[in-house]
Design a protein around this motif. Sequence first.
Motif: not given
Length: 560
Positions: A238-252
């Motif tokens: 999950x952290x990898x998903x967020x880190x690879x495309x951080x502008x796609x999500x507001x939060x985690x």
Amino acid sequence: MNRTGWTTVLAGGLGLALLGWFLIANVLPGGAGTDKLADPVTLRIAAGSELDDILCAGGTSRAEESTGTPVHCKPSKLVKRLKEETNVDLEPEFIGTLEAVDAIVADPDRYDAAWFASDDYLRLALAAKGTDDLTSSDPIMRSPVVLGVHHDVATRLGWTDDTPVSWEEIARRSADGELGFLMTSPASSNSGLSTLAGVATAFDAEPPLQSEDVDVVQEDVRQLFSGQLGRAASSGWLSDMFGENPTAYDAIFNYESELLALAEQVEDLDIVYPSDGTTEATYPVTLIDAGKQKAYETAVAWLRTAQVQEELSEASGRRPGRTGVEPSPGVPDNDVKTLPLPDDLGTIDELIFTYFDEFAPKTRTTYLLDTSASMDEIKMNQLRRAFEGLAGDDTSISGQFKRFRKGERLTVYTYADEARPLGSVVVADQPERDEALGDLIDRVGELSGDGGTAYYDAIDAAYAGIKASPEEGATTSIVLMTDGEQNGGQSYAQLSKKYEAAYRDLGVPLYVVLVGDAATSDEASIEQLVGFAEHTGGRDVVAEDAADLRKIFQEIRDYQ
């Protein structure tokens, strides 16, 4: 009092302090002077994947984790030192929490102990099977499940400067479309289950949550999950998903320790602690084999020594489990209100089922099935069994949460020399009772292998179909299964060009299931296929044995 008198008092006080320290460090439980067993003992540990940071030398690779079999690793320095100082050798096998519960229920001799973020579900599940005599240590480490938010988003929402932020506020912002977040699947990961249980408990008038309360809090909880944009099977992924495309999500939503590590990759990531409380991972070691009691107690005592607790905090970014030990610099030490998890297995199961039936975004999946000549009768039979498992045939603890859900759209193509549609269905009922779904699975069961392998044609057909008929609000993905290399149809270069021009903006990930020879191949065509999947936001999973297909297809469900 004269100077001599003060000296005597100070000396006496210092002596008492040193005596106290000696007792704490060397005699009392959790002190530094743990006993060393006369003979070496091995503890086979079922472990959560996030513990690779303290159990493995260099951690475990994501490639290793995407296999159909549990992952092992080389021991870390800490594990080696534990063996040297106590004669207890930890042998971790990384496996999902619910999958481990299935394994332990089926074969209690498979593991000597378990080490997960929480042992609550394990205890409740085994108690339901008549085994309720597990021994659990005090916490080894602590990490609350919290919300990581981009600083600009937190500023826009007014969540800065220690402003209290309640679950109700988070849910409302999600429902209003102001907060889009990632979360792990509650069917495979403790952080996802903890997030789900945390928000449900926060809305419950009299926690802990009971089965009859799930319907009562359902509408409030639904607000939160209207903002969920994606999920993964583990906290690390999950952290990898967020880190690879951080502008796609507001939060985690994730463990505090994972967010601290993520903040080193993603600039200006704030951590929000729900003001009305959250759940906390305490990482207990749980004894399964009573015959290993002494080795278990020795290992736990060593892990809870002050020195090791400090080392664990530094290595993992988690808070010490033992009271009185300071966390490593950079690890928060603020007070966090903790919420109780449901203490009934039926309540937790109902909560997970309700999440998938009512809260989680509906899914749309296009399956691309290899029917080339190399797909023999054994592989085809395992492929059918994989679909039957997703349709409700798998009644295991983990399998029951991975089945198709009402409202899902499933489309199946076969491909050999060319791609051909096999059928499409929207699940209208419980999957085991849905006749249209049953007919589609029957057609899968009648497939046979013949011809070449044109998987880029199949991928093209899947993306074209999705683009021609989009479904707003559905989590859409493509799953391709192959047992061989590309040897026909359009080339990688041709598909890549078409993808960038026509399909990339769809945001649809491709998951590649590599079976048999494809799982072990180092040919360029397989590497290109895996690279393409990663470029789309997907990944590859490996089933060296066709018998792993059922488990692999279930694993992919955690990302959809």
